[in-house]
Design a protein around this motif. Structure first.
Motif, PDB file in Angstrom:
ATOM      1  N   THR A  15       0.869  -1.107  -0.057  1.00  0.00           N
ATOM      2  CA  THR A  15      -0.067  -0.063   0.176  1.00  0.00           C
ATOM      3  C   THR A  15       0.819   1.099  -0.210  1.00  0.00           C
ATOM      4  OG1 THR A  15      -1.782  -1.143   1.204  1.00  0.00           O
ATOM      5  CG2 THR A  15      -1.845   1.255   1.222  1.00  0.00           C
ATOM      6  N   PHE A  16       1.842   1.274   0.850  1.00  0.00           N
ATOM      7  CA  PHE A  16       2.954   2.319   0.731  1.00  0.00           C
ATOM      8  C   PHE A  16       3.515   2.453  -0.615  1.00  0.00           C
ATOM      9  CE2 PHE A  16       7.012   4.220   1.604  1.00  0.00           C
ATOM     10  CZ  PHE A  16       6.681   5.312   2.181  1.00  0.00           C
ATOM     11  N   LEU A  17       4.004   1.477  -1.055  1.00  0.00           N
ATOM     12  CA  LEU A  17       4.805   1.637  -2.183  1.00  0.00           C
ATOM     13  C   LEU A  17       3.671   1.989  -3.517  1.00  0.00           C
ATOM     14  CD1 LEU A  17       7.337   0.883  -3.879  1.00  0.00           C
ATOM     15  CD2 LEU A  17       6.300  -1.090  -4.551  1.00  0.00           C
ATOM     16  N   ILE A  18       2.704   1.552  -3.465  1.00  0.00           N
ATOM     17  CA  ILE A  18       1.554   2.028  -4.664  1.00  0.00           C
ATOM     18  C   ILE A  18       1.114   3.555  -4.294  1.00  0.00           C
ATOM     19  CG2 ILE A  18      -0.650   1.750  -5.239  1.00  0.00           C
ATOM     20  CD1 ILE A  18      -0.507  -1.206  -4.708  1.00  0.00           C
ATOM     21  N   THR A  19       1.016   3.904  -3.045  1.00  0.00           N
ATOM     22  CA  THR A  19       0.727   5.579  -2.781  1.00  0.00           C
ATOM     23  C   THR A  19       1.897   6.466  -3.254  1.00  0.00           C
ATOM     24  OG1 THR A  19      -0.450   4.610  -0.919  1.00  0.00           O
ATOM     25  CG2 THR A  19       0.330   7.181  -0.949  1.00  0.00           C
ATOM     26  N   VAL A  20       3.181   5.875  -3.084  1.00  0.00           N
ATOM     27  CA  VAL A  20       4.430   6.716  -3.335  1.00  0.00           C
ATOM     28  C   VAL A  20       4.370   6.775  -4.946  1.00  0.00           C
ATOM     29  CG1 VAL A  20       6.973   6.839  -3.415  1.00  0.00           C
ATOM     30  CG2 VAL A  20       5.622   6.326  -1.419  1.00  0.00           C
ATOM     31  N   VAL A  21       4.160   5.633  -5.615  1.00  0.00           N
ATOM     32  CA  VAL A  21       4.227   5.691  -6.977  1.00  0.00           C
ATOM     33  C   VAL A  21       3.269   6.510  -7.618  1.00  0.00           C
ATOM     34  CG1 VAL A  21       3.786   3.973  -9.163  1.00  0.00           C
ATOM     35  CG2 VAL A  21       5.263   3.406  -7.343  1.00  0.00           C
ATOM     36  N   LEU A  23       1.785   9.131  -6.262  1.00  0.00           N
ATOM     37  CA  LEU A  23       2.073  10.560  -5.981  1.00  0.00           C
ATOM     38  C   LEU A  23       3.241  10.768  -7.071  1.00  0.00           C
ATOM     39  CD1 LEU A  23       2.076  10.724  -2.182  1.00  0.00           C
ATOM     40  CD2 LEU A  23       0.624  11.995  -3.545  1.00  0.00           C
ATOM     41  N   ALA A  24       4.134  10.040  -7.408  1.00  0.00           N
ATOM     42  CA  ALA A  24       5.258  10.291  -8.298  1.00  0.00           C
ATOM     43  C   ALA A  24       4.573  10.638  -9.652  1.00  0.00           C
ATOM     44  CB  ALA A  24       6.229   9.350  -8.259  1.00  0.00           C
ATOM     45  N   LEU A  26       1.360  11.381 -10.202  1.00  0.00           N
ATOM     46  CA  LEU A  26       0.697  12.597 -10.363  1.00  0.00           C
ATOM     47  C   LEU A  26       1.414  14.086 -10.356  1.00  0.00           C
ATOM     48  CD1 LEU A  26      -2.148  11.768  -7.815  1.00  0.00           C
ATOM     49  CD2 LEU A  26      -2.576  12.266 -10.265  1.00  0.00           C
ATOM     50  N   LEU A  27       2.558  13.945  -9.659  1.00  0.00           N
ATOM     51  CA  LEU A  27       3.580  14.989  -9.760  1.00  0.00           C
ATOM     52  C   LEU A  27       3.940  15.169 -11.003  1.00  0.00           C
ATOM     53  CD1 LEU A  27       5.230  14.886  -6.020  1.00  0.00           C
ATOM     54  CD2 LEU A  27       3.728  16.557  -6.972  1.00  0.00           C
ATOM     55  N   PHE A  28       4.613  14.339 -11.751  1.00  0.00           N
ATOM     56  CA  PHE A  28       5.241  14.093 -13.000  1.00  0.00           C
ATOM     57  C   PHE A  28       4.203  14.527 -13.855  1.00  0.00           C
ATOM     58  CE2 PHE A  28       6.565  12.066 -16.971  1.00  0.00           C
ATOM     59  CZ  PHE A  28       7.843  12.610 -17.024  1.00  0.00           C
ATOM     60  N   GLY A  29       2.922  13.960 -13.911  1.00  0.00           N
ATOM     61  CA  GLY A  29       1.957  14.284 -14.980  1.00  0.00           C
ATOM     62  C   GLY A  29       1.691  15.978 -14.673  1.00  0.00           C
ATOM     63  N   GLY A  30       1.398  16.170 -13.391  1.00  0.00           N
ATOM     64  CA  GLY A  30       1.067  17.559 -13.127  1.00  0.00           C
ATOM     65  C   GLY A  30       1.835  18.630 -13.672  1.00  0.00           C
ATOM     66  N   GLY A  31       3.416  18.262 -13.651  1.00  0.00           N
ATOM     67  CA  GLY A  31       4.151  19.137 -14.154  1.00  0.00           C
ATOM     68  C   GLY A  31       4.337  19.112 -15.655  1.00  0.00           C
ATOM     69  N   LEU A  32       3.850  18.000 -16.482  1.00  0.00           N
ATOM     70  CA  LEU A  32       3.898  17.920 -17.765  1.00  0.00           C
ATOM     71  C   LEU A  32       2.549  19.036 -18.227  1.00  0.00           C
ATOM     72  CD1 LEU A  32       4.669  14.107 -18.883  1.00  0.00           C
ATOM     73  CD2 LEU A  32       6.241  16.280 -19.293  1.00  0.00           C
ATOM     74  N   VAL A  33       1.430  18.919 -17.497  1.00  0.00           N
ATOM     75  CA  VAL A  33       0.266  19.573 -17.832  1.00  0.00           C
ATOM     76  C   VAL A  33       0.522  20.981 -17.714  1.00  0.00           C
ATOM     77  CG1 VAL A  33      -2.272  19.581 -17.479  1.00  0.00           C
ATOM     78  CG2 VAL A  33      -1.153  17.291 -17.944  1.00  0.00           C
ATOM     79  N   GLY A  34       1.051  21.305 -16.252  1.00  0.00           N
ATOM     80  CA  GLY A  34       1.152  22.726 -15.813  1.00  0.00           C
ATOM     81  C   GLY A  34       2.417  23.439 -16.600  1.00  0.00           C
ATOM     82  N   CYS A  35       3.387  22.967 -16.997  1.00  0.00           N
ATOM     83  CA  CYS A  35       4.491  23.443 -17.656  1.00  0.00           C
ATOM     84  C   CYS A  35       3.968  24.422 -18.522  1.00  0.00           C
ATOM     85  CB  CYS A  35       5.399  22.343 -17.815  1.00  0.00           C
ATOM     86  SG  CYS A  35       7.064  23.317 -18.193  1.00  0.00           S
ATOM     87  N   PRO A  36       3.156  23.945 -19.523  1.00  0.00           N
ATOM     88  CA  PRO A  36       2.902  25.019 -20.634  1.00  0.00           C
ATOM     89  C   PRO A  36       1.970  26.153 -20.353  1.00  0.00           C
ATOM     90  CG  PRO A  36       2.654  22.590 -21.595  1.00  0.00           C
ATOM     91  CD  PRO A  36       2.900  22.546 -20.089  1.00  0.00           C
ATOM     92  N   TYR A  37       1.223  25.775 -19.266  1.00  0.00           N
ATOM     93  CA  TYR A  37       0.436  26.961 -18.726  1.00  0.00           C
ATOM     94  C   TYR A  37       1.136  27.870 -18.048  1.00  0.00           C
ATOM     95  CZ  TYR A  37      -3.655  24.287 -19.880  1.00  0.00           C
ATOM     96  OH  TYR A  37      -4.802  23.736 -20.729  1.00  0.00           O
ATOM     97  N   TYR A  38       2.210  27.399 -17.352  1.00  0.00           N
ATOM     98  CA  TYR A  38       3.116  28.512 -16.796  1.00  0.00           C
ATOM     99  C   TYR A  38       3.918  29.260 -17.665  1.00  0.00           C
ATOM    100  CZ  TYR A  38       7.072  30.072 -14.147  1.00  0.00           C
ATOM    101  OH  TYR A  38       8.232  30.834 -13.662  1.00  0.00           O
ATOM    102  N   LYS A  39       4.231  28.532 -18.640  1.00  0.00           N
ATOM    103  CA  LYS A  39       5.071  29.314 -19.649  1.00  0.00           C
ATOM    104  C   LYS A  39       4.324  30.355 -20.486  1.00  0.00           C
ATOM    105  CE  LYS A  39       8.680  25.787 -20.897  1.00  0.00           C
ATOM    106  NZ  LYS A  39       9.172  25.186 -21.967  1.00  0.00           N
ATOM    107  N   VAL A  40       3.042  30.185 -20.620  1.00  0.00           N
ATOM    108  CA  VAL A  40       2.022  31.080 -21.022  1.00  0.00           C
ATOM    109  C   VAL A  40       2.029  32.056 -20.161  1.00  0.00           C
ATOM    110  CG1 VAL A  40      -0.281  31.569 -21.701  1.00  0.00           C
ATOM    111  CG2 VAL A  40       0.983  29.696 -22.713  1.00  0.00           C
TER     112      VAL A  40
END
Length: 149
Positions: A15-21, A23-24, A26-40
């Motif tokens: 459960t801990f391992l799945i939660t960490v994965v 979260l990682a 989600l953070l990576f995907g959020g960065g990919l999605v949020g980066c273009p918006y931040y640049k704009v």
């Protein structure tokens, strides 16, 4: 009493391992999605800052142009007053010399006043010809020339 160290069960470990994965991911995907918006957003903010700078520079140029315009008008008004003063002085000077309404006398006195003013202001390059001193040019004892009208 013996101390026991808490141990994770296998299920808690997974459960801990799945939660960490998750979260990682989600953070990576959020960065990919949020980066273009931040640049704009970043470009938008830079554009707004540049626009405000240019507007300030434009206002400064307008204020400078207005000041130069007012200064030019004041210089022209001062020159007009100066020339009127010269004309009045030339007329009075010729009357004092006993030559009232003598255009040649007035013109010579005006030329002398203009020459003096130009030389006094340091614009020697503007002088085309320098007339004789007023006392010589006017010759108060000479008869006034006849004007043809």
């Amino acid at each position: 009493m013996a101390q026991t160290t808490p141990t994770m069960t296998e299920r808690q470990g997974w459960t801990f391992l799945i939660t960490v994965v998750l979260l990682a991911v989600l953070l990576f995907g959020g960065g990919l999605v949020g980066c273009p918006y931040y640049k704009v957003w970043e470009r938008k903010m830079a554009g707004q800052a540049e626009l405000q700078y240019q507007q300030g520079a434009r206002q400064a140029l307008i204020a400078q142009a207005k000041a130069e315009d007012e200064a030019a008008i004041s210089r022209a008004e001062a020159a007009t007053r100066r020339v009127r003063g010269w004309a009045d002085a030339a007329k009075r000077g010729c009357e004092d010399l006993g030559r009232p309404n003598d255009v040649t006398c007035e013109n010579q006195l005006l030329r002398d006043a203009a020459t003096y003013s130009i030389a006094k202001e340091g614009h020697e390059g503007v002088i085309i010809s320098v007339g004789a001193p007023v006392s010589v040019a006017v010759q108060p004892n000479a008869p006034a020339p006849q004007r043809s009208e």
